[in-house]
Motif scaffolding. Structure first.
Motif, PDB file in Angstrom:
ATOM      1  N   LEU A 283     -12.254  -5.270  -0.031  1.00 13.54           N
ATOM      2  CA  LEU A 283     -10.953  -4.871   0.508  1.00 13.54           C
ATOM      3  C   LEU A 283     -10.367  -3.662  -0.210  1.00 13.54           C
ATOM      4  O   LEU A 283      -9.398  -3.071   0.265  1.00 13.54           O
ATOM      5  CB  LEU A 283      -9.970  -6.045   0.440  1.00 13.54           C
ATOM      6  CG  LEU A 283     -10.232  -7.139   1.464  1.00 13.54           C
ATOM      7  CD1 LEU A 283      -9.452  -8.393   1.132  1.00 13.54           C
ATOM      8  CD2 LEU A 283      -9.913  -6.650   2.855  1.00 13.54           C
ATOM      9  N   GLY A 284     -10.957  -3.318  -1.342  1.00 15.64           N
ATOM     10  CA  GLY A 284     -10.518  -2.131  -2.063  1.00 15.64           C
ATOM     11  C   GLY A 284      -9.079  -2.208  -2.525  1.00 15.64           C
ATOM     12  O   GLY A 284      -8.571  -3.287  -2.835  1.00 15.64           O
ATOM     13  N   PRO A 285      -8.399  -1.064  -2.548  1.00 14.50           N
ATOM     14  CA  PRO A 285      -7.039  -1.021  -3.084  1.00 14.50           C
ATOM     15  C   PRO A 285      -5.997  -1.738  -2.234  1.00 14.50           C
ATOM     16  O   PRO A 285      -4.872  -1.941  -2.682  1.00 14.50           O
ATOM     17  CB  PRO A 285      -6.735   0.474  -3.194  1.00 14.50           C
ATOM     18  CG  PRO A 285      -7.698   1.142  -2.289  1.00 14.50           C
ATOM     19  CD  PRO A 285      -8.897   0.246  -2.193  1.00 14.50           C
ATOM     20  N   SER A 286      -6.347  -2.149  -1.020  1.00 12.37           N
ATOM     21  CA  SER A 286      -5.367  -2.809  -0.153  1.00 12.37           C
ATOM     22  C   SER A 286      -4.849  -4.119  -0.756  1.00 12.37           C
ATOM     23  O   SER A 286      -3.755  -4.561  -0.423  1.00 12.37           O
ATOM     24  CB  SER A 286      -5.961  -3.076   1.232  1.00 12.37           C
ATOM     25  OG  SER A 286      -6.956  -4.073   1.161  1.00 12.37           O
ATOM     26  N   ILE A 287      -5.609  -4.727  -1.661  1.00 16.66           N
ATOM     27  CA  ILE A 287      -5.176  -5.996  -2.254  1.00 16.66           C
ATOM     28  C   ILE A 287      -3.979  -5.818  -3.181  1.00 16.66           C
ATOM     29  O   ILE A 287      -3.300  -6.786  -3.507  1.00 16.66           O
ATOM     30  CB  ILE A 287      -6.319  -6.718  -3.012  1.00 16.66           C
ATOM     31  CG1 ILE A 287      -6.829  -5.879  -4.183  1.00 16.66           C
ATOM     32  CG2 ILE A 287      -7.422  -7.110  -2.055  1.00 16.66           C
ATOM     33  CD1 ILE A 287      -7.819  -6.600  -5.093  1.00 16.66           C
ATOM     34  N   TYR A 288      -3.699  -4.591  -3.594  1.00 13.06           N
ATOM     35  CA  TYR A 288      -2.589  -4.334  -4.512  1.00 13.06           C
ATOM     36  C   TYR A 288      -1.295  -3.970  -3.786  1.00 13.06           C
ATOM     37  O   TYR A 288      -0.255  -3.845  -4.404  1.00 13.06           O
ATOM     38  CB  TYR A 288      -2.951  -3.217  -5.501  1.00 13.06           C
ATOM     39  CG  TYR A 288      -4.228  -3.498  -6.252  1.00 13.06           C
ATOM     40  CD1 TYR A 288      -4.303  -4.547  -7.172  1.00 13.06           C
ATOM     41  CD2 TYR A 288      -5.376  -2.751  -6.033  1.00 13.06           C
ATOM     42  CE1 TYR A 288      -5.478  -4.827  -7.855  1.00 13.06           C
ATOM     43  CE2 TYR A 288      -6.551  -3.019  -6.711  1.00 13.06           C
ATOM     44  CZ  TYR A 288      -6.590  -4.060  -7.615  1.00 13.06           C
ATOM     45  OH  TYR A 288      -7.754  -4.347  -8.285  1.00 13.06           O
ATOM     46  N   ASN A 289      -1.361  -3.784  -2.479  1.00 16.02           N
ATOM     47  CA  ASN A 289      -0.198  -3.420  -1.680  1.00 16.02           C
ATOM     48  C   ASN A 289       0.368  -4.679  -1.024  1.00 16.02           C
ATOM     49  O   ASN A 289      -0.362  -5.407  -0.352  1.00 16.02           O
ATOM     50  CB  ASN A 289      -0.620  -2.396  -0.627  1.00 16.02           C
ATOM     51  CG  ASN A 289       0.512  -1.984   0.281  1.00 16.02           C
ATOM     52  OD1 ASN A 289       1.073  -2.798   1.009  1.00 16.02           O
ATOM     53  ND2 ASN A 289       0.834  -0.702   0.261  1.00 16.02           N
ATOM     54  N   ALA A 290       1.658  -4.919  -1.196  1.00 12.16           N
ATOM     55  CA  ALA A 290       2.280  -6.150  -0.702  1.00 12.16           C
ATOM     56  C   ALA A 290       2.083  -6.338   0.805  1.00 12.16           C
ATOM     57  O   ALA A 290       1.847  -7.447   1.268  1.00 12.16           O
ATOM     58  CB  ALA A 290       3.764  -6.161  -1.041  1.00 12.16           C
ATOM     59  N   ASP A 291       2.160  -5.253   1.570  1.00  9.64           N
ATOM     60  CA  ASP A 291       2.028  -5.371   3.023  1.00  9.64           C
ATOM     61  C   ASP A 291       0.574  -5.549   3.454  1.00  9.64           C
ATOM     62  O   ASP A 291       0.252  -6.430   4.238  1.00  9.64           O
ATOM     63  CB  ASP A 291       2.634  -4.143   3.708  1.00  9.64           C
ATOM     64  CG  ASP A 291       2.629  -4.277   5.227  1.00  9.64           C
ATOM     65  OD1 ASP A 291       3.027  -5.347   5.732  1.00  9.64           O
ATOM     66  OD2 ASP A 291       2.208  -3.315   5.899  1.00  9.64           O
ATOM     67  N   SER A 292      -0.318  -4.724   2.939  1.00 13.91           N
ATOM     68  CA  SER A 292      -1.710  -4.769   3.393  1.00 13.91           C
ATOM     69  C   SER A 292      -2.509  -5.924   2.784  1.00 13.91           C
ATOM     70  O   SER A 292      -3.587  -6.243   3.269  1.00 13.91           O
ATOM     71  CB  SER A 292      -2.412  -3.442   3.112  1.00 13.91           C
ATOM     72  OG  SER A 292      -2.475  -3.202   1.722  1.00 13.91           O
ATOM     73  N   SER A 293      -1.980  -6.555   1.749  1.00  9.03           N
ATOM     74  CA  SER A 293      -2.723  -7.650   1.117  1.00  9.03           C
ATOM     75  C   SER A 293      -2.562  -8.971   1.858  1.00  9.03           C
ATOM     76  O   SER A 293      -3.250  -9.943   1.560  1.00  9.03           O
ATOM     77  CB  SER A 293      -2.277  -7.831  -0.336  1.00  9.03           C
ATOM     78  OG  SER A 293      -0.956  -8.321  -0.390  1.00  9.03           O
TER      79      SER A 293
END
Length: 113
Positions: free
Chosen positions: A35-45
Motif C-alpha cells: 500500500l506504500g505511503p497511503s497507510i500514513y494518510n488518515a483518509d487513504s488508510s
C-alpha cells in the motif's frame, strides 16, 4: 519499532478482535508494504464501506489490477462480505485489513510471494 511496524500490529489486532481472524503476519506485512505511503494518510488508510465510489476504487485498483481478477458480481459480493466481516458499524476500516481479507477470500496470497 518503525511507524509501519506499529501500524501492522494495529491491523493484526483489528483482524483478531473485529474480524475474528488469526492473521498471517507475513502476508499482512506484504499487503501493508504494497500500500506504500497511503497507510500514513488518515483518509487513504481507511475504506468507507458505505461509499460506492470508494468501493469501486477497491474493486478496480486492487481486485482487478493488483490481484488480476475479472470483473463480475463475485467481486462486489466479496467486498460486501469483507465489509460485513469487519463490521458495518465499525467506522474505521483500515485499507490494509480490507485488502488482506480480500486477498485471503480469493486465495491470491501468491501475488505477494
Amino acid at each position: 519499532m518503525s511507524k509501519r511496524d506499529d501500524l501492522i500490529v494495529k491491523y493484526a489486532a483489528d483482524l483478531k478482535d473485529k474480524c475474528g481472524v488469526t492473521p498471517d503476519m507475513d502476508l499482512l506485512t506484504k499487503v501493508t508494504i504494497g500500500l506504500g505511503p497511503s497507510i500514513y494518510n488518515a483518509d487513504s488508510s481507511t475504506v468507507s464501506g458505505s461509499d460506492a465510489k470508494e468501493l469501486a476504487t477497491v474493486k478496480n485498483n486492487y481486485l482487478i489490477k493488483k490481484l488480476g481478477l475479472s470483473e463480475g458480481d463475485a467481486l462486489d459480493d466479496a467486498i460486501a462480505s469483507v465489509i460485513e466481516t469487519y463490521g458495518k458499524s465499525n467506522r474505521t476500516k483500515y485499507r490494509a485489513v480490507v485488502y488482506y481479507l480480500l486477498c485471503k477470500h480469493f486465495g491470491k496470497e501468491s501475488i505477494y510471494s
